[in-house]
Motif scaffolding. Sequence first.
Motif, PDB file in Angstrom:
ATOM      1  N   LEU A  25      -0.214 -22.791  30.126  1.00  0.00           N
ATOM      2  CA  LEU A  25       0.908 -22.275  29.194  1.00  0.00           C
ATOM      3  C   LEU A  25       1.974 -23.400  29.240  1.00  0.00           C
ATOM      4  O   LEU A  25       2.221 -23.811  30.347  1.00  0.00           O
ATOM      5  N   GLN A  26       2.307 -23.615  28.036  1.00  0.00           N
ATOM      6  CA  GLN A  26       3.197 -24.859  27.867  1.00  0.00           C
ATOM      7  C   GLN A  26       4.389 -24.608  26.965  1.00  0.00           C
ATOM      8  O   GLN A  26       4.004 -24.039  26.047  1.00  0.00           O
ATOM      9  N   GLU A  27       5.551 -25.005  27.271  1.00  0.00           N
ATOM     10  CA  GLU A  27       6.611 -24.688  26.468  1.00  0.00           C
ATOM     11  C   GLU A  27       6.973 -26.106  25.934  1.00  0.00           C
ATOM     12  O   GLU A  27       7.132 -27.232  26.701  1.00  0.00           O
ATOM     13  N   ILE A  28       7.052 -26.314  24.945  1.00  0.00           N
ATOM     14  CA  ILE A  28       7.348 -27.512  24.058  1.00  0.00           C
ATOM     15  C   ILE A  28       8.737 -27.678  24.037  1.00  0.00           C
ATOM     16  O   ILE A  28       9.640 -26.953  23.751  1.00  0.00           O
ATOM     17  N   TRP A  79       5.963 -22.036  22.191  1.00  0.00           N
ATOM     18  CA  TRP A  79       4.779 -22.293  23.342  1.00  0.00           C
ATOM     19  C   TRP A  79       3.691 -22.254  22.720  1.00  0.00           C
ATOM     20  O   TRP A  79       3.239 -21.613  21.732  1.00  0.00           O
ATOM     21  N   ARG A  80       2.651 -22.500  23.700  1.00  0.00           N
ATOM     22  CA  ARG A  80       1.322 -22.661  23.257  1.00  0.00           C
ATOM     23  C   ARG A  80       0.445 -22.336  24.637  1.00  0.00           C
ATOM     24  O   ARG A  80       0.991 -22.490  25.864  1.00  0.00           O
ATOM     25  N   LEU A  81      -0.854 -21.663  24.288  1.00  0.00           N
ATOM     26  CA  LEU A  81      -1.669 -21.349  25.398  1.00  0.00           C
ATOM     27  C   LEU A  81      -2.941 -21.982  25.293  1.00  0.00           C
ATOM     28  O   LEU A  81      -3.561 -22.058  24.103  1.00  0.00           O
ATOM     29  N   ILE A  82      -3.360 -22.522  26.346  1.00  0.00           N
ATOM     30  CA  ILE A  82      -4.707 -23.389  26.164  1.00  0.00           C
ATOM     31  C   ILE A  82      -5.702 -22.821  27.437  1.00  0.00           C
ATOM     32  O   ILE A  82      -5.281 -22.773  28.491  1.00  0.00           O
TER      33      ILE A  82
END
Length: 324
Positions: A25-28, A79-82
């Motif tokens: 999980l990344q917060e840009i 946010w994005r989820l990979i």
Amino acid sequence: IPIGNGLINTTTLVTDHKTNQNYILQEINSHVFTEPEKIASNIRIAIQFLKDHFPDYYIASPIKTISNEEMAFVENEYWRLIPYVENSKVFDEVNSVDVAYEAARMFGGFTKRLDGCVLDEIQDTIPDFHNLNLRIEHYQDALKNAAKDRLNKAESLIEALKSFSFVEQIYEEWTTSPDFKRRIHHHDTKISNVLLDNESHKGLSVIDLDTLMSGYLFSDFGDMVRTYVCPVSEAETDLDKIVIRKAYYQAIEKGYLEEMGEVMTCREKESLFDAGLIMIYMQSIRFLTDYLNGDEYYKIEYPEQNYDRALNQLVLLERYFEIK
């Protein structure tokens, strides 16, 4: 759980305990990436191109939201989820020539496969990211406007950087001569942006495509040189530890040329050493500019860290010529 040591985005490892599935999980960082939707668009275009032309090529791509988007906008942040790639490993430092070779091969293979993708479809997520002319302008502005104590502290470093101003002419040739081709590049080829197999250390996937943009080969090859040939990072303050590992440079060159060699011009192949010069010089300028500006861009852990980073890169630049 916090994971990685990136200076820009905030990255965590998330586990769904119902399924035992792991995710990244990344917060840009929207202060750096002011238009995150461009990141999403670039990733969408690149991944679709790779799927259409190289269906067996794997790249870790974001999971779509319930509204079919690459990112979610929650509490005024993107946010994005990979998917977390099991049995994969991310290195924080390059500790073997095999790892240097494999990472260079992965980044070279990524750029080669995107060679036919339409440049105009890819937007700049950070305009002028590796525009040395603009970085010099910002640096000159910082020199004029810096607080007196910071200017005094940096006096000897400022003077030393003047002897490397010839790099600006090298950059000019790269960006104006038809012998140097504009392509789609990753633009952030540090070792932590490639996934390797946990046991064999063979490449699995290039990751973190926030800076996927059109540009020149020096951006990718030069930044690998900058971050792989020295055993310590830009955070190291013991300058005696900044040494040049020629075998690592040769491994980067070998891995990159194995993939990219067939699409590179003769002039590009002859100028790989200069690619390292451009990126090391530019990064020293950028750290020093940020220090003079009061640490607005890079995260710091103590007040003088950007100064120390700039000095670190200057020493690396001075010693880089040992490769010749």
